[in-house]
Design a protein around this motif. Structure first.
Motif, PDB file in Angstrom:
ATOM      1  N   SER A  88     -27.721 -45.107 -51.929  1.00  0.00           N
ATOM      2  CA  SER A  88     -28.369 -44.440 -50.792  1.00  0.00           C
ATOM      3  C   SER A  88     -28.342 -42.911 -50.911  1.00  0.00           C
ATOM      4  O   SER A  88     -28.941 -42.223 -50.075  1.00  0.00           O
ATOM      5  CB  SER A  88     -27.686 -44.863 -49.485  1.00  0.00           C
ATOM      6  OG  SER A  88     -26.300 -44.571 -49.536  1.00  0.00           O
ATOM      7  N   ASN A  89     -27.667 -42.356 -51.897  1.00  0.00           N
ATOM      8  CA  ASN A  89     -27.598 -40.901 -52.078  1.00  0.00           C
ATOM      9  C   ASN A  89     -28.968 -40.392 -52.517  1.00  0.00           C
ATOM     10  O   ASN A  89     -29.443 -40.729 -53.602  1.00  0.00           O
ATOM     11  CB  ASN A  89     -26.538 -40.561 -53.119  1.00  0.00           C
ATOM     12  CG  ASN A  89     -26.386 -39.055 -53.310  1.00  0.00           C
ATOM     13  OD1 ASN A  89     -27.016 -38.255 -52.608  1.00  0.00           O
ATOM     14  ND2 ASN A  89     -25.559 -38.666 -54.268  1.00  0.00           N
ATOM     15  N   PRO A  90     -29.623 -39.571 -51.687  1.00  0.00           N
ATOM     16  CA  PRO A  90     -30.969 -39.111 -52.045  1.00  0.00           C
ATOM     17  C   PRO A  90     -30.973 -38.180 -53.244  1.00  0.00           C
ATOM     18  O   PRO A  90     -32.028 -37.975 -53.862  1.00  0.00           O
ATOM     19  CB  PRO A  90     -31.445 -38.395 -50.772  1.00  0.00           C
ATOM     20  CG  PRO A  90     -30.204 -37.997 -50.071  1.00  0.00           C
ATOM     21  CD  PRO A  90     -29.194 -39.047 -50.370  1.00  0.00           C
ATOM     22  N   ASP A  91     -29.821 -37.594 -53.589  1.00  0.00           N
ATOM     23  CA  ASP A  91     -29.772 -36.651 -54.710  1.00  0.00           C
ATOM     24  C   ASP A  91     -29.402 -37.331 -56.028  1.00  0.00           C
ATOM     25  O   ASP A  91     -29.224 -36.643 -57.047  1.00  0.00           O
ATOM     26  CB  ASP A  91     -28.737 -35.549 -54.410  1.00  0.00           C
ATOM     27  CG  ASP A  91     -29.104 -34.736 -53.175  1.00  0.00           C
ATOM     28  OD1 ASP A  91     -30.327 -34.556 -52.956  1.00  0.00           O
ATOM     29  OD2 ASP A  91     -28.185 -34.310 -52.444  1.00  0.00           O
TER      30      ASP A  91
END
Length: 406
Positions: free
Chosen positions: A220-223
């Motif tokens: 789920s980490n957008p980066d």
């Protein structure tokens, strides 16, 4: 021709000399067809195929063989002793070893081949050397060929040696009219049922071994970069292969596409393959271990009879007729099927009693059927003495009452 000559004799045709253990192709009219031992063994790794092939080959190898002769309209007589070719075809191996290996080749390759290795003083075969079917070339000698056999003759080639049909015992399986070799399970079903069953076993073993069902690893980490995703995936798979605890951070989640145990083992697909194997080998499905709760004793007994009639019958006929061709005229080889058809003890004894009562069997004939020696005179006298109370007593002449005249 002795065994030593068989292994050393050179063919008179120009051909590359190879050892008898080389992997030869089966050749039909110049077209090579090769199913090497690795494929043979690979197909036998399928449990259902192993069971089916072993059941058929062991039954064929285990039956005793007899020879019968009929000459000049005289009654048919059984030869005693049994000819060596039927009693022990390839010494020092037992009959079971030789016949079952020939039967196994007949099932898988559609051909069972043995080269005649010894003859008696009358010229009739007494021993043979079994040869794997995959190492035998067979052709009809063409008109322009330089060969030791006349054009049109069937020629067998084994290890660089050339043999005529009367030097080879060739049990041929199902085939087209005029075909030089039979059609076997490998040739007919390797690309279909057999390969599918082997692939299913590999997939089930792979899934069970690694224990990693198909799923999605969510980050789920957008980066997160592509490298981060690849590293997370490799770490997850590595922990599952090593059977260790996986460590995921709060931004990573694994969502499996869960499989139940039956799906993990591809149970339904493998049951279908088992059903196909039963059809291929001509066996009742229950003989391959399939669960059939409705079976009764009478069903089992009838299955044994059907096995002999509709599965072993064709194989046995091929063996019998091929061996008979290599015996003197008027002599035939027959498989003794008593062991296969032998009923349980109670049923046999009831049948014997019917034969004794009807008078078409004697006590000694019944004992012979039960592999027991004939009765001695003392035993016969004892049995007669025991039977006396059961007979209608006959009065002694002195005991006959006088009848007064009317």
């Amino acid at each position: 021709m002795g065994l030593g000559r068989l292994l050393t004799r050179q063919a008179s045709t120009p051909a590359q000399t190879r050892s008898a253990g080389a992997n030869f192709q089966v050749v039909i009219d110049g077209n090579p067809i090769n199913y090497p031992s690795s494929i043979y063994r690979g197909a036998m790794t399928i449990p259902g195929a192993w069971r089916a092939a072993l059941l058929i080959s062991d039954l064929l190898g285990g039956v005793p063989w007899d020879a019968y002769r009929s000459r000049g309209g005289n009654p048919i007589e059984q030869l005693d002793p049994t000819p060596l070719l039927l009693e022990q075809p390839a010494p020092p191996d037992t009959r079971m070893t030789t016949m079952s290996s020939l039967a196994l080749d007949l099932v898988w390759h559609g051909n069972a081949v043995g080269v005649i290795a010894a003859r008696n003083r009358d010229g009739w075969p007494t021993a043979l050397v079994p040869v794997p079917a995959e190492q035998v070339g067979v052709r009809r000698v063409p008109d322009n060929a330089v060969a030791p056999l006349p054009p049109g003759t069937v020629e067998y080639q084994v290890g660089g040696l050339s043999f005529a049909p009367w030097e080879v015992l060739h049990i041929k399986g199902p085939c087209a009219p005029g075909a030089l070799r039979g059609f076997g399970v490998l040739e007919a079903h390797l690309d279909g049922t057999l390969n599918l069953a082997m692939e299913q076993a590999k997939q089930a073993a792979s899934i069970s071994r690694h224990g990693v069902p198909t799923g999605v690893l969510k980050v789920s980490n957008p980066d997160a970069t592509e490298g981060d995703l690849r590293e997370a995936k490799e770490g997850w798979l590595r922990s599952q292969r090593d059977r260790t605890v996986a460590a995921l951070n709060s931004t990573t989640e694994f969502e499996p596409l869960s499989w139940n145990p039956e799906e993990l083992q591809l149970v339904e697909a493998r049951k279908f393959s088992l059903h196909e194997l039963a059809l291929i080998f001509g066996l009742p499905l229950s003989f391959l271990g399939a669960d059939q709760a409705s079976r009764t004793y009478s069903n089992i007994e009838q299955e044994a009879i059907n096995l002999l009639k509709f599965t072993l019958g064709g194989h046995l006929a091929r063996f019998e007729q091929t061996f008979s061709q290599h015996m003197p005229r008027g002599t035939t080889a027959k498989a003794n099927l008593d062991a296969i058809l032998r009923a349980d003890t109670l049923s046999r004894y009831r049948a014997h009693q019917i034969g004794l009562t009807a008078g078409f069997l004697t006590r000694d004939e019944v004992r012979e059927l039960e592999d027991r020696p004939p009765l001695t005179d003392e035993q016969k006298a004892e049995l007669d003495r025991r039977a006396l109370p059961n007979r209608d007593p006959k009065p002694h002449p002195d005991e006959v009452p006088e009848v007064e005249p009317a």
